[in-house]
Design a protein around this motif. Sequence first.
Motif, PDB file in Angstrom:
ATOM      1  N   GLU A  53       0.829  -1.201   0.000  1.00 30.71           N
ATOM      2  CA  GLU A  53       0.000   0.000   0.000  1.00 30.71           C
ATOM      3  C   GLU A  53       0.867   1.257   0.000  1.00 30.71           C
ATOM      4  OE1 GLU A  53      -4.038  -1.777   2.084  1.00 30.71           O
ATOM      5  OE2 GLU A  53      -2.687  -0.584   3.341  1.00 30.71           O
ATOM      6  N   GLU A 118     -10.536   1.554   3.703  1.00 28.91           N
ATOM      7  CA  GLU A 118      -9.806   1.220   2.471  1.00 28.91           C
ATOM      8  C   GLU A 118     -10.738   0.564   1.456  1.00 28.91           C
ATOM      9  OE1 GLU A 118      -5.224   0.713   4.030  1.00 28.91           O
ATOM     10  OE2 GLU A 118      -6.399  -1.108   3.691  1.00 28.91           O
ATOM     11  N   TYR A 123      -9.762   1.727  -2.128  1.00 28.99           N
ATOM     12  CA  TYR A 123      -9.605   0.719  -3.177  1.00 28.99           C
ATOM     13  C   TYR A 123     -10.510   1.006  -4.377  1.00 28.99           C
ATOM     14  CZ  TYR A 123      -7.053  -2.071   0.384  1.00 28.99           C
ATOM     15  OH  TYR A 123      -6.172  -2.524   1.339  1.00 28.99           O
TER      16      TYR A 123
HETATM   17 FE   LIG Z   1      -5.175  -2.690   3.480  1.00 25.47          FE
END
Ligand SMILES: [Fe+2]
Length: 158
Positions: A53, A118, A123
């Motif tokens: 990430e 996320e 995402y």
């Molecule tokens: Fe994550």
Amino acid sequence: MTEPVTVGTLLEGEHQWIDGRFGQFLQALNAGSVNAEPLDEAAHVLHRHIFLEEEILFPELEARGVVGPTAVMVQEHGQICDFLERIAMLIRDGAPPDRIQQVFDALRSLLEEHNAKEEQVLYPAADHLLNSAELLRRMQGADPPHGWLCRAHRGETG
Ligand SMILES: [Fe+2]
Ligand SMILES: [Fe+2]
């Protein structure tokens, strides 16, 4: 044919895998024993997950102006790493399961919120803005160099 996969589905799948291992650790704790193996496996995969990430995904988002959400995630990664270190230390010191569970519960509630943000915000933004195939190629086989620290532990805030 393999399932089409995006960066979002890859990373979300890792959240689930890690959560499964943490669940095994918790199950043992509830039964009064400390089973470090699933915890170590989860911590290892989570460390790499944070590396993917912070070193591959976030720079691409930040280059496209998505900076606020990544700064929050970076701060939380620092807290997640702190918790993991504290739990490892408690285990090393032979602390009782209920003491370990206090810290572990705090880690899991932070992770639950972190992963939800996320999965719901970051995402989908990544899958929308970025070239998943190219990013997946870069993530495949990428591993944190020995001694790699998350940004917050390096003293970087965003
Ligand atoms: Fe994550
Ligand atoms: Fe994260």
